[in-house]
Enzyme design. Structure first.
Site, mmCIF file in Angstrom:
data_model
loop_
_atom_site.group_PDB
_atom_site.id
_atom_site.type_symbol
_atom_site.label_atom_id
_atom_site.label_comp_id
_atom_site.label_asym_id
_atom_site.label_seq_id
_atom_site.Cartn_x
_atom_site.Cartn_y
_atom_site.Cartn_z
ATOM 1 C CG HIS A 1 26.712 22.558 44.417
ATOM 2 N ND1 HIS A 1 26.831 23.866 44.826
ATOM 3 C CD2 HIS A 1 27.962 22.042 44.432
ATOM 4 C CE1 HIS A 1 28.102 24.137 45.058
ATOM 5 N NE2 HIS A 1 28.801 23.047 44.838
ATOM 6 C CE LYS B 1 15.138 32.116 40.405
ATOM 7 N NZ LYS B 1 15.994 31.861 41.558
ATOM 8 N NE ARG B 2 20.524 26.885 32.318
ATOM 9 C CZ ARG B 2 21.500 26.142 31.816
ATOM 10 N NH1 ARG B 2 22.756 26.538 31.920
ATOM 11 N NH2 ARG B 2 21.251 25.016 31.171
ATOM 12 C CE LYS C 1 17.219 26.947 38.780
ATOM 13 N NZ LYS C 1 17.868 27.329 40.049
ATOM 14 C CB THR D 1 23.832 32.509 44.749
ATOM 15 O OG1 THR D 1 23.736 31.997 43.413
ATOM 16 C CG2 THR D 1 24.502 31.481 45.624
ATOM 17 C CE LYS E 1 25.095 36.161 42.467
ATOM 18 N NZ LYS E 1 24.954 35.142 41.403
HETATM 19 C C1 26W Z 1 25.648 16.603 35.534
HETATM 20 C C2 26W Z 1 24.666 17.695 35.210
HETATM 21 C C3 26W Z 1 24.632 18.710 36.293
HETATM 22 C C4 26W Z 1 25.288 19.916 36.118
HETATM 23 C C5 26W Z 1 25.282 20.854 37.129
HETATM 24 C C6 26W Z 1 23.976 18.454 37.464
HETATM 25 C C7 26W Z 1 23.978 19.372 38.465
HETATM 26 C C8 26W Z 1 24.626 20.576 38.307
HETATM 27 C C9 26W Z 1 24.670 21.566 39.423
HETATM 28 C C10 26W Z 1 24.826 20.860 40.744
HETATM 29 C C11 26W Z 1 23.493 22.452 39.400
HETATM 30 C C12 26W Z 1 23.698 23.704 40.203
HETATM 31 O O1 26W Z 1 24.270 24.666 39.724
HETATM 32 N N1 26W Z 1 23.165 23.728 41.430
HETATM 33 C C13 26W Z 1 23.001 24.984 42.134
HETATM 34 O O2 26W Z 1 24.116 25.262 42.940
HETATM 35 C C14 26W Z 1 24.011 26.547 43.527
HETATM 36 C C15 26W Z 1 25.300 26.821 44.254
HETATM 37 O O3 26W Z 1 25.420 25.985 45.362
HETATM 38 C C16 26W Z 1 22.796 26.629 44.431
HETATM 39 O O4 26W Z 1 22.677 27.930 44.917
HETATM 40 C C17 26W Z 1 21.543 26.258 43.657
HETATM 41 O O5 26W Z 1 20.435 26.189 44.534
HETATM 42 C C18 26W Z 1 21.738 24.915 42.971
HETATM 43 O O6 26W Z 1 20.633 24.617 42.132
#
Ligand code: 26W
Length: 805
Positions: free
Chosen positions: A354, A542-543, A548, A650, A654
């Protein structure tokens, strides 16, 4: 219909509470309705399970540390085809349905995109009749609740279980034991093979809580199983208070319960905390044990055929210890040889990546894994040795690259490498993201395993994000093209035939307007600010993350404000800028940006010379339920990440589905939106991914030059540096320094001018109402492609090889 339901609610109220309607609170009504839905659920849940068992269907398990499911009453009613009836019944009983639904505390068991995607996928799996279930953790504290105090983010714990959660059922019979620490002993059997035994381990009980996942009007109910950590001894405590041992046990118990205590609030940045590693192993060990037990009771087949009936999708690397865990059980408990266990394992797992942000890639110190999970470490070490030997002997050309490919290198275990080596499928979440994985981030792995790599562009459930969140729009669409789109969202494309019918466009306008009014009322009620519902609602939700680029958005607002101050009478379409964003608690710069947005808001919103042409709204505690309020009211969808950085996004989908026009960079799924609607129906600007990657590789970008040559930029940065927006003039200096002294790592200045120009284009387009509405309807028409039903259909046929119920 509604009468029968009212009758049921009445009876339920008396049974549960001994109360009549006129004495009932919205909360009483909420619980009564939930019980009625649950009655229905139980039957269908049982029948679904029995069907999967009798037909011996292959099942997919979606392993994820996060499921951001939000509220369930409304979506369950919708999927049962009872929502309209329930709303009518509630209204007739004198209750506001939204108020009743709001009694449910959001299940915020996720950070953002990754967790919400998992929730949309479960909805689509059930709605398409696929046997597919989620495994996750029942965190007692979800993602923190955000408060804004003096413009700053303050985090409060989200204890979401204060009231009983009506959707879960504890299934104690299926609890399993998880082992940490301890010593591994090796024995030679008579036939020369090795046997492993662990002694002195710390044992933890994983107790499942099951949440039903209701399919849309199809009788399918799948399961989201969330594990809770408990002490093995917590039930038979014959311990005496006042005794030293008692307090030691209590502390021990507390540390065990911490494992499912809280969700880590990091999104896209990795922190090597041991508790997080414990959570990960806890999830995977419980889930794998459960999957194997289920396989054995349902199929009288050898475990060597596991892959015929089971496929496990790992949601990012967080659950990738499932790979060595399955190896461990097959070898140490089921007597498989290494080779046979590896054969089975690598046919069962599929991995989704992701993110390509290097700071988000998980690596764990070898010592930490060795001490917490000694046997698992031995297995990872062996996987690594065999993998590296394979490269050495079979891929001479890659010998130099072994340190970059090895699963264990420089005292760290690289989880993405483990996941790639142990899976039969590796996918990215949008076309450009998958291409970047293949050509850059995972290039050498792609050379080694070209057939593993594939793309699955993300999707969103149109049931929650259109039918539930925007019932007026859903109804209008059905009036125009009939109801087929509900089961086949791609049929939204029929709207195109009507996208120039001005009488009809007027109706779409009306719906958007009503949604904007509702949001304006909500804002008035909760924040106390009046916004003009005829202004352009420009939304970025978004976060909060540098990539971003919420900062680019704020710079634009400051620019507009400066312009208005200089020329108070200029002609400008009123705009309302709406933000929703949580920052990771330790992410200093992200928090500074939140403070800046709020500070700019407090100046702009109250400056009479602006004459209400600019409003800035920061929505506190952005979550799924707040998203459901904002998205239907959006005119412009800000998707402005530094190109190459946003894997998919995403929220872009939406908002498109709700008729907002995207203003964005060529990044993530924006590119695929652009493939469909074209440049005419969205506003694209800025550097391309190739240009960004080129600058990173070869340099050539000098942020300071832009500061020196562009007066608008200079003015804004100086305002930040000189404390014009701060109470104390040190505020926002960090933002200033980050841009000028770290050479603006996310190209905010570089994309500033094209961003302004594109906003001007958008403003002009907005004034031409019919053209705008035509663009808006065109976007809705093409959005069916981004239903997660489509995405799940692709996963099911291309990766999982599933049959439907
Ligand atoms: C370990 C810390 C950590 C926690 C969560 C690292 C990375 C993440 C996720 C991979 C971050 C995340 O939510 N990524 C998002 O995933 C979405 C679903 O696929 C995408 O639409 C977003 O672009 C992407 O940033």
């Amino acid at each position: 219909m509604a009468d029968a339901l009212k009758e049921k609610i009445l009876r339920q109220l008396i049974a549960d509470k001994g109360r009549e309607v006129k004495e009932a609170t919205p909360k009483d009504i909420y619980y009564a309705l939930a019980s009625i839905v649950n009655e229905e659920v139980k039957q269908q849940w049982f029948r679904t399970r029995k069907y999967y068992k009798d037909e011996k269907l292959k099942e997919v398990y979606y392993l994820s540390m996060e499921f951001l499911i939000g509220r369930l009453l409304e979506s369950n009613l919708l999927n049962y085809g009872m929502l309209d009836e329930a709303k009518t019944a509630l209204e007739q009983m004198g209750f506001n349905p939204q108020e009743v639904f709001a009694e449910e505390h959001d299940a915020g068991l996720g950070n953002g995109g990754l967790g919400r995607l998992a929730a949309c996928f479960l909805d689509s799996l059930a709605s398409l009749n696929y046997p597919g279930h989620g495994f996750g953790i029942r965190y007692r504290y979800g993602l923190f609740e955000q408060r804004i105090i003096h413009g700053n983010q303050v985090e409060l714990p989200d204890y979401w279980l204060t009231d009983p959660y009506p959707w879960e059922s504890r299934t104690e019979e299926e609890a399993v034991v998880i082992q940490f620490h301890g010593d591994v002993h090796m024995y030679k059997r008579n036939d020369g093979t090795l046997e492993f035994e662990y002694k002195n381990t710390d044992k933890v009980m994983a107790v499942p809580y099951d949440i039903p996942v209701v399919g849309y009007e199809n009788g399918t109910v799948n399961t989201l199983r969330l594990w809770s950590a408990e002490s093995i001894f917590s039930n038979n405590s014959d311990r005496l208070e006042g005794n030293k041992q008692f307090y030691r046990d209590l502390a021990h118990e507390h540390s065990i319960e911490q494992i499912s205590g809280f969700l880590y609030p990091d999104d896209s940045s990795y922190e090597g905390k041991e508790l997080r590693l414990k959570q990960q192993y806890f999830l995977v060990s419980a889930s794998i044990q459960n999957i194997l037990k289920h396989f054995k009771t349902n199929n009288r087949m050898s475990l060597s055929k596991l892959a015929e009936k089971v496929v496990i999708q790992i949601n990012d690397t967080h659950p990738s210890l499932a790979i060595p865990e399955l190896m461990r059980i097959l070898m140490d408990e089921e007597g498989f040889s290494w080779e046979n266990a590896w054969q089975v394992t690598t046919k069962v797992f599929a991995y989704t990546n992701h993110t390509t942000l290097s700071e988000a890639l998980e690596t764990w110190p070898t010592d930490m894994i060795k001490s917490l999970l000694p046997r698992i470490f031995m297995i990872i070490d062996e996987i690594n040795n065999r993998f590296c030997q394979g490269i050495w002997f079979d891929h001479e050309e890659l010998r130099d690259k072994i340190p970059e490919l090895a699963i264990i290198a420089y005292e760290r275990v690289h989880m993405a490498r483990l996941a790639i080596v142990g899976s039969f499928s590796v996918n990215g979440v949008a076309k450009i993201h998958t291409e970047i994985l293949k050509k850059k981030e995972m290039k050498d792995f792609y050379t080694l395993f070209p057939d593993k790599f594939n793309n699955k562009t993300n999707g969103i459930t149109h049931r929650r994000w259109l039918m539930q969140a925007n019932p007026k729009l859903a109804e209008l669409i059905t009036d125009v093209i009939g109801p087929q789109w509900i089961k086949r969202p791609k049929q939204l494309i029929s709207l195109l035939k009507h996208s120039s019918d001005s009488a009809l466009l007027e109706k779409f306008n009306q719906v958007k307007h009503e949604n904007k009014r509702e949001l304006a009322n909500y804002i008035k009620q909760h924040i106390g600010i009046t916004v003009d519902e005829r202004s352009i609602f420009d939304v970025q939700i978004k976060r909060l993350h540098e990539y971003k680029r919420q900062l680019l958005n704020v710079f634009h607002i400051i620019y507009l404000y400066n312009e208005l101050k200089e020329n108070p009478n200029q002609d400008m379409t009123p705009r309302t800028f709406i933000f929703g964003a949580k920052a990771a608690p330790s992410y200093h710069l992200a928090k500074e940006v939140i403070k800046l947005i709020n500070t700019v808001a407090s100046i702009v919103n109250y400056d009479p010379s602006v004459k209400d042409r600019l409003k800035v709204i920061f929505m506190e505690n952005y979550n799924v339920s707040i998203a459901e309020k904002i998205i239907p009211a959006a005119d412009i969808s800000e998707q402005i990440s530094t190109a190459s950085k946003e894997a998919s996004g995403t929220g872009n989908m939406k908002m498109m589905m709700n008729g907002a026009l995207t203003l964005g960079t060529m990044d993530g799924a924006n590119i695929e939106i652009n493939d469909l609607v074209g440049d005419r129906n969205m506003f694209i600007f800025g550097l391309s991914a190739d240009e960004v990657l080129e600058y990173y590789q070869h340099g050539g970008y000098h942020a300071r030059d832009l500061y020196n040559t562009d007066d608008r930029i200079k003015r804004i940065l100086d305002q930040l540096n000189q404390g014009e927006f701060g109470v104390h003039n040190i505020e926002f200096k960090d933002i200033y320094y980050n841009i000028l002294y770290h050479n603006d790592p996310y190209f905010v200045l570089k994309d500033f001018e094209p961003y302004l120009e594109t906003h001007e284009l958008a403003e002009r387009a907005y004034r031409d109402r019919m053209t705008w509405l035509n663009m808006s309807v065109t976007n809705i028409a093409y959005s069916g492609k981004f239903s997660s039903d489509q995405t799940i259909q692709e996963y099911a046929t291309e990766i999982w090889k599933l049959k439907r119920k």
